[in-house]
Design an enzyme around this catalytic site. Structure first.
Site, short mmCIF file in Angstrom:
data_model
loop_
_atom_site.label_atom_id
_atom_site.label_comp_id
_atom_site.label_asym_id
_atom_site.label_seq_id
_atom_site.Cartn_x
_atom_site.Cartn_y
_atom_site.Cartn_z
NE ARG A 261 -1.80 1.32 3.83
CZ ARG A 261 -1.82 0.97 5.12
NH1 ARG A 261 -2.58 -0.01 5.56
NH2 ARG A 261 -1.06 1.60 5.99
CG HIS A 265 -6.17 2.63 7.29
ND1 HIS A 265 -6.48 1.35 6.89
CD2 HIS A 265 -7.33 3.16 7.77
CE1 HIS A 265 -7.76 1.11 7.13
NE2 HIS A 265 -8.30 2.19 7.65
CE1 TYR A 273 1.55 2.36 8.57
CE2 TYR A 273 0.69 4.33 9.64
CZ TYR A 273 0.56 3.33 8.70
OH TYR A 273 -0.54 3.30 7.89
C1 LIG Z 1 -13.96 -6.10 12.77
C2 LIG Z 1 -13.16 -4.84 12.64
N1 LIG Z 1 -12.19 -4.57 13.55
C3 LIG Z 1 -11.46 -3.42 13.44
C4 LIG Z 1 -11.72 -2.52 12.45
C5 LIG Z 1 -10.90 -1.22 12.35
N2 LIG Z 1 -9.97 -1.30 11.22
C6 LIG Z 1 -10.29 -0.75 10.02
S1 LIG Z 1 -9.12 -1.03 8.90
C7 LIG Z 1 -8.12 -1.87 9.97
C8 LIG Z 1 -6.83 -2.47 9.51
C9 LIG Z 1 -7.04 -3.28 8.27
O1 LIG Z 1 -5.88 -3.96 7.93
P1 LIG Z 1 -5.83 -4.93 6.69
O2 LIG Z 1 -6.96 -5.90 6.75
O3 LIG Z 1 -4.46 -5.50 6.63
O4 LIG Z 1 -6.12 -3.98 5.44
P2 LIG Z 1 -5.24 -2.73 4.90
O5 LIG Z 1 -5.85 -1.51 5.56
O6 LIG Z 1 -3.81 -2.96 5.23
O7 LIG Z 1 -5.45 -2.74 3.43
C10 LIG Z 1 -8.74 -1.93 11.22
C11 LIG Z 1 -8.15 -2.59 12.41
C12 LIG Z 1 -12.76 -2.82 11.53
N3 LIG Z 1 -13.07 -2.02 10.50
N4 LIG Z 1 -13.45 -3.99 11.65
#
Ligand SMILES: Cc1ncc(C[n+]2csc(CCOP(=O)(O)OP(=O)(O)O)c2C)c(N)n1
Length: 341
Positions: A261, A265, A273
């Site tokens: 990415r 986020h 980070y």
């Molecule tokens: C069940 C749940 N827990 C926590 C969150 C908060 N949250 C949103 S995005 C994220 C990280 C996502 O990481 P990843 O799945 O690796 O996707 P990336 O953002 O790296 O593409 C979190 C913890 C959420 N949306 N849903």
């Protein structure tokens, strides 16, 4: 289990950096892939500008750097298949027929947007186009899409359900339950796990013990494959194999896409980070630049042709942005229309 990418010798890595997978796709399809990847990046660049002007309502979540995974996988679906994208899969939605103006109006909460301004970003679906709406709850789409696959079987249809998950999302309970259900029921479900190194700010090694997400396929007893997620042709071919497997009764497949990415986020996150070297390393593997080099070196397209595709996209986006900006916000009286919960 098929391929496993071990670390390559630095020299070999350098030599292979631009080489893409062998493909069954002809020149026209390859140019379409280029079109969709470029379109995805340009739509997101426009949205990023609009976000900075305070025109976007809510957050903006980019798939910058991951376009090959979204576009290559969605391109492998047939017209009757279903797809459940997540927040970074704008490219998949565009391949599925979503128009940039739907995305622009949606991000800007205008009354002309697919949800009439009731929801933001890409949170909208359209079953006519085989599109199940993205949702925020990580992992929750896996059981939903397993259900879509099951519904196909119950109705005697041969559609396949495809969905995505982030590396962080593969640690959720919903992911395990959905994958396990799909496995024991032998459902035609294809899950693309986009391993982009970080779950928000958490590096992958801090939230799972196994090195590769694809190892989880072994636990479910299903097929798994690792793919170079920045090679659109490799992603297309791996997904096509998985879709065929599902359609022919071979059950679910978990594809791990190794990608990165290139932004935080969301637009509000500066990704402080992430070590600078990682951005440099992955910038050299940019999926669009790599594919452009491939098209030119194989003489499938000329520079002029590729520039023409990009110019055409920019021109069309001017009109799409204007349309969105000129669209009114929805009137207050419509606030409860179509709201069920
Ligand atoms: C069940 C749940 N827990 C926590 C969150 C908060 N949250 C949103 S995005 C994220 C990280 C996502 O990481 P990843 O799945 O690796 O996707 P990336 O953002 O790296 O593409 C979190 C913890 C959420 N949306 N849903």
């Amino acid at each position: 289990m098929s391929k496993n990418f071990g670390p390559l010798h630095p020299k070999a890595q350098e030599e292979s950096a631009d080489r893409l997978a062998a493909t069954s796709l002809g020149p026209e399809d390859q140019k379409r892939l280029y079109h969709f990847m470029t379109l995805t990046r340009r739509v997101e660049a426009r949205l990023s500008n609009l976000y900075r002007q305070g025109k976007v309502v809510g957050g903006l979540y980019s798939g910058h750097g991951q376009e090959a995974t979204s576009v290559g996988s969605a391109y492998a679906l047939g017209p009757d298949d279903f797809m459940g994208p997540i927040i970074r899969n704008l490219g998949s939605m565009l391949v599925r027929g979503v128009q940039p103006r739907e995305v622009m109006t949606q991000y800007m909460a205008r009354g002309t947007s697919p949800t009439g301004g009731k929801d933001g970003n890409t949170h909208f679906g359209d079953l006519e186009r085989g599109l199940v709406a993205p949702i925020s709850m990580l992992g929750a789409l896996i059981p939903v899409m397993a259900g879509v696959a099951l519904a196909g079987r119950m109705e005697g249809k041969d559609w396949v359900a495809l969905t995505y998950i982030g590396d962080g999302g593969t640690s959720t309970g919903d992911f395990h339950e959905g994958m396990n259900f799909a496995a024991v029921e032998n459902l035609p479900l294809v899950v693309i796990a986009e391993n982009n190194g970080y779950a928000y700010s958490t590096p992958t090694r801090k939230q799972m013990r196994c090195r590769d997400i694809v190892s989880k396929a072994v636990g479910y007893g299903i097929a798994g494959e690792i793919v170079d997620g920045n090679d659109v042709l490799a992603v297309y071919e791996a997904t096509r194999r998985a879709v065929e497997r599902g359609r022919q009764g071979g059950g679910p497949t978990l594809i791990e896409s190794k990608t990165f990415r290139m932004k935080g986020h969301a637009e509000h996150d500066d990704a402080g980070y992430v070590p600078e070297e990682l951005f440099e390393e992955w910038a050299a593997k940019d999926p669009i630049a790599r594919f452009e080099k491939h098209l030119l070196s194989t003489e499938l397209a000329s520079q002029e042709e590729l520039d023409g595709i990009a110019a055409e996209i920019e021109k069309s986006l001017d009109a799409e942005v204007d349309f969105a900006l000129e669209s009114p916000f929805p009137p207050a009286e419509r606030a409860l229309e179509g709201v069920f919960a």
